[in-house]
Design an enzyme around this catalytic site. Structure first.
Site, PDB file in Angstrom:
ATOM      1  N   ASP A   3       0.836  -1.195   0.000  1.00 53.53           N
ATOM      2  CA  ASP A   3       0.000   0.000   0.000  1.00 53.53           C
ATOM      3  C   ASP A   3       0.872   1.246   0.000  1.00 53.53           C
ATOM      4  O   ASP A   3       1.994   1.245   0.524  1.00 53.53           O
ATOM      5  CB  ASP A   3      -0.881   0.043   1.259  1.00 53.53           C
ATOM      6  CG  ASP A   3      -1.927  -1.045   1.279  1.00 53.53           C
ATOM      7  OD1 ASP A   3      -2.175  -1.648   0.231  1.00 53.53           O
ATOM      8  OD2 ASP A   3      -2.494  -1.277   2.362  1.00 53.53           O
ATOM      9  N   ARG A   4       0.325   2.301  -0.534  1.00 56.38           N
ATOM     10  CA  ARG A   4       1.024   3.580  -0.514  1.00 56.38           C
ATOM     11  C   ARG A   4       1.445   3.963   0.904  1.00 56.38           C
ATOM     12  O   ARG A   4       2.553   4.467   1.126  1.00 56.38           O
ATOM     13  CB  ARG A   4       0.110   4.662  -1.095  1.00 56.38           C
ATOM     14  CG  ARG A   4       0.725   6.055  -1.151  1.00 56.38           C
ATOM     15  CD  ARG A   4      -0.255   7.048  -1.783  1.00 56.38           C
ATOM     16  NE  ARG A   4       0.363   8.338  -2.009  1.00 56.38           N
ATOM     17  CZ  ARG A   4      -0.248   9.353  -2.638  1.00 56.38           C
ATOM     18  NH1 ARG A   4      -1.486   9.204  -3.079  1.00 56.38           N
ATOM     19  NH2 ARG A   4       0.382  10.498  -2.811  1.00 56.38           N
TER      20      ARG A   4
END
Length: 244
Positions: free
Chosen positions: A63-64
């Site tokens: 995930d970012r």
């Protein structure tokens, strides 16, 4: 806004050979261009390609908001082999997270999740299993709601499946959301951390991956040190700067 890495510095390379390279991805950096994050202008794939001067292929995703070990292949053929290992569950992944409340000493979260395309659930339930182990617990003198203090746990999370936002959704499901998570976490806790600690990062760290190297057939373990904000919160909450 999420904390975004300062990309004036080179990406930190944890491991490199002729077939594979791994970096310590900072919080806030997207792996690659995405329609659901149109505000981003820098991506791990392009930054690492420019840094190494050759094409790179991300064999899995983070995930970012998640920091830690991110593995790339250096050829299309190795990319296919490593993606297969991830799909078959042959890669052991270990994460650390700071979550709300006191978690059980150990717990297996076996809770199917709706398939998510990044814009919300699309209806198909998929098997999802995460093993949890509590490493530390703390109670700090910061009021939260009706309570005069706040409690937190540092947990080790080992997923045996790889669903989108699995760890974030599983921790929310057992009512111990990851601090800094949006939208799965607790907005009131996130606000508390922003106001009291000036902390706006999701406290999830991909600590380690272990796999059989396709060329050497040796067990390969790659570990990532904490990013600065995760390490700072370890000190604030648990009185440690790192784990032994």
């Amino acid at each position: 806004m999420d904390l975004v890495t300062n990309t004036t510095q080179p990406l930190s390379i944890l491991y490199q050979d002729t077939e594979l390279v791994a970096i310590n991805k900072p919080h806030g950096l997207l792996v690659h261009r995405s329609m659901i994050a149109s505000d981003a202008s820098e991506f791990a794939v392009q930054l690492l390609r420019d840094q190494l001067g050759q094409r790179v292929y991300p064999v899995h995703r983070l995930d970012r908001k998640t920091a830690g070990v991110l593995l790339f292949a250096l050829s299309e053929s190795m990319n296919a082999i490593m993606q297969q290992q991830f799909m078959e569950g042959a890669v052991q992944k270990t994460y650390l997270a700071i979550v709300r409340g006191y978690t059980p000493d150990e717990l297996t979260i076996d809770y199917p999740l709706c398939k998510d395309d990044g814009n919300g659930a699309v209806g198909v339930l998929q098997e999802a299993v995460t093993h949890l182990k509590t490493l530390r617990q703390t109670e700090i003198p910061v009021a939260f709601g009706k309570h005069p203090t706040s409690r937190y746990s540092l947990v080790e999370l080992t997923p045996t499946t790889g669903r989108m936002h699995q760890l974030r959704r599983h921790m929310a499901h057992i009512l111990h959301p990851i601090i800094g998570d949006r939208p799965h976490g607790c907005n009131k806790q996130n606000k508390l951390f922003k106001e009291h600690f000036e902390m706006n990062t999701m406290l999830l760290h991909a600590q380690r991956i272990e796999f059989t190297h396709p060329v050497t057939q040796e067990t390969t373990t790659i570990a990532a040190p904490f990013q600065a904000e995760f390490r700072r919160m370890l000190g604030v909450l648990f009185g440690v700067g790192d784990l032994k």
